[in-house]
Every structure is written in C-alpha cells, then in structure tokens.
Design a protein around this motif. Structure first.
Motif, short mmCIF file in Angstrom:
data_model
loop_
_atom_site.label_atom_id
_atom_site.label_comp_id
_atom_site.label_asym_id
_atom_site.label_seq_id
_atom_site.Cartn_x
_atom_site.Cartn_y
_atom_site.Cartn_z
N ASN A 66 0.82 -1.21 0.00
CA ASN A 66 0.00 0.00 0.00
C ASN A 66 0.85 1.26 0.00
O ASN A 66 0.56 2.22 0.71
CB ASN A 66 -0.92 -0.01 1.22
CG ASN A 66 -1.86 -1.18 1.23
OD1 ASN A 66 -1.43 -2.30 1.47
ND2 ASN A 66 -3.12 -0.93 0.97
N LYS A 67 1.91 1.28 -0.80
CA LYS A 67 2.80 2.44 -0.82
C LYS A 67 2.07 3.72 -1.18
O LYS A 67 2.46 4.80 -0.74
CB LYS A 67 3.97 2.20 -1.77
CG LYS A 67 4.94 1.19 -1.24
CD LYS A 67 6.13 1.01 -2.15
CE LYS A 67 7.03 -0.07 -1.55
NZ LYS A 67 8.10 -0.43 -2.46
N GLY A 68 1.01 3.62 -1.94
CA GLY A 68 0.22 4.80 -2.29
C GLY A 68 -0.47 5.44 -1.10
O GLY A 68 -0.90 6.59 -1.18
N ASP A 69 -0.53 4.74 0.01
CA ASP A 69 -1.18 5.26 1.21
C ASP A 69 -0.21 6.00 2.14
O ASP A 69 -0.63 6.64 3.10
CB ASP A 69 -1.84 4.14 2.02
CG ASP A 69 -2.96 3.46 1.27
OD1 ASP A 69 -3.47 4.04 0.29
OD2 ASP A 69 -3.33 2.34 1.67
N LEU A 70 1.09 5.90 1.87
CA LEU A 70 2.08 6.50 2.77
C LEU A 70 1.84 7.98 3.00
O LEU A 70 1.92 8.46 4.13
CB LEU A 70 3.50 6.31 2.21
CG LEU A 70 4.29 5.14 2.71
CD1 LEU A 70 5.67 5.12 2.06
CD2 LEU A 70 4.39 5.09 4.20
N ALA A 71 1.56 8.73 1.92
CA ALA A 71 1.40 10.18 2.06
C ALA A 71 0.22 10.51 2.97
O ALA A 71 0.30 11.43 3.79
CB ALA A 71 1.23 10.83 0.69
N ALA A 72 -0.86 9.78 2.85
CA ALA A 72 -2.03 10.04 3.69
C ALA A 72 -1.72 9.73 5.15
O ALA A 72 -2.11 10.48 6.05
CB ALA A 72 -3.23 9.23 3.22
N HIS A 73 -1.01 8.62 5.40
CA HIS A 73 -0.63 8.30 6.78
C HIS A 73 0.31 9.37 7.34
O HIS A 73 0.17 9.78 8.49
CB HIS A 73 0.07 6.93 6.85
CG HIS A 73 -0.85 5.77 6.68
ND1 HIS A 73 -1.87 5.50 7.56
CD2 HIS A 73 -0.89 4.80 5.74
CE1 HIS A 73 -2.50 4.40 7.16
NE2 HIS A 73 -1.92 3.96 6.06
N GLY A 74 1.26 9.81 6.53
CA GLY A 74 2.19 10.84 6.98
C GLY A 74 1.49 12.14 7.31
O GLY A 74 1.78 12.79 8.32
#
Length: 158
Positions: A66-74
């Motif tokens: 789910n690398k595409g979710d990293l920015a949202a988690h950050g």
C-alpha cells in the motif's frame, strides 16, 4: 489518477497539521467529568498515531503493498501531532497514567512535544515525496520521543 488525488489530500492534511501545530496553545483547566474525557481524548489521539505509525511500518517492511497510502498516513501523523499542544490541560493528570512530574517539567515536556511534532512534519514531507528512507528515519525519531516521554513520565503498567 488515484495516486495524484491522494497526494492532494495528503498535502492539504499536512498544511492543516502545520497550522494546528503553530496555533497558540491556550492554557486551560479541566475538572469534574471533563477530566476523564480529556484523558480518553488524549489516549485516543495517541492510539491513532500508533495505528498510523504501525501501518507505515508495515508498508516500509513490505508486509503490505500500500505504498500509495504513505502520504495520507504521513499527513495524518502531522495533523495529530499538531494537536499535542492542547492534549494535556491542567487537571488531566487525575485518573491518567501520567506521573505528576509531567505537568511540572514544562521545558522538558515542551521539548519532547516539539521534537515529536518536528519529526512528524518530516515524516509527512518524506512520505509525500516517496522518500522511504526518510519516512523510516523520521518514524524512528517519532518513536524515540514517544519512548522518552513514556520512560520519564508514564506510571508503571499494572
């Protein structure tokens, strides 16, 4: 297209986190029923941060794809960390797992909170740009601040 939209949302959340963190914290007092609610609120914020950090760790360790979710988690971490200036109102030590010294060591606790907030902004920035090494390094810095505070100011677990 979804990745680009996610980056816009992440950027907006990052800005919101920065603004929340830079807002002037007002010293407030809680009493009565509000003490327990203030403690529950603080614990929920900490749990949410832990959940985002855990999800990011799973991504960094390639346990999930789910690398595409990293920015949202950050961005979420930065937003949550921006709330810390107001998570510890006077009187909210009653019924919590905080040692009373937490509320008396203002410079020390403010330093820990600031370092946590600074690291969270770096996590958000690194995750928005896809810098996996930067995300990992700064999540580690956040975890170190969490650990430092728990070690110094958390009552022993029963």
């Amino acid at each position: 297209m979804q990745l680009r939209f996610g980056k816009y949302i992440a950027a907006a959340l990052l800005v919101a986190g920065v603004l929340a963190g830079s807002a002037q914290a007002q010293e407030r007092m809680v009493e009565g029923e509000m003490v327990g609610e203030a403690v529950k609120y603080r614990v929920n914020i900490m749990r949410a941060m832990g959940a985002h950090m855990g999800a990011m760790g799973a991504i960094l360790q390639s346990k999930v794809e789910n690398k595409g979710d990293l920015a949202a988690h950050g961005a979420a971490l930065a937003g949550l960390a921006g709330m810390w200036d107001d998570l510890f109102p006077k009187g909210s030590d009653a019924g919590s797992k905080l040692k009373p010294e937490f509320f008396n060591d203002g410079a020390m606790t403010a330093g820990i909170i600031k370092a946590l907030q600074d690291a969270s902004l770096k996590v958000a920035s690194a995750s928005a740009s896809g810098d996996m090494a930067g995300v990992g390094q700064n999540i580690g810095a956040m975890g170190a601040q969490c650990g430092a505070c728990h070690k110094a100011y958390r009552l022993p677990q029963s």
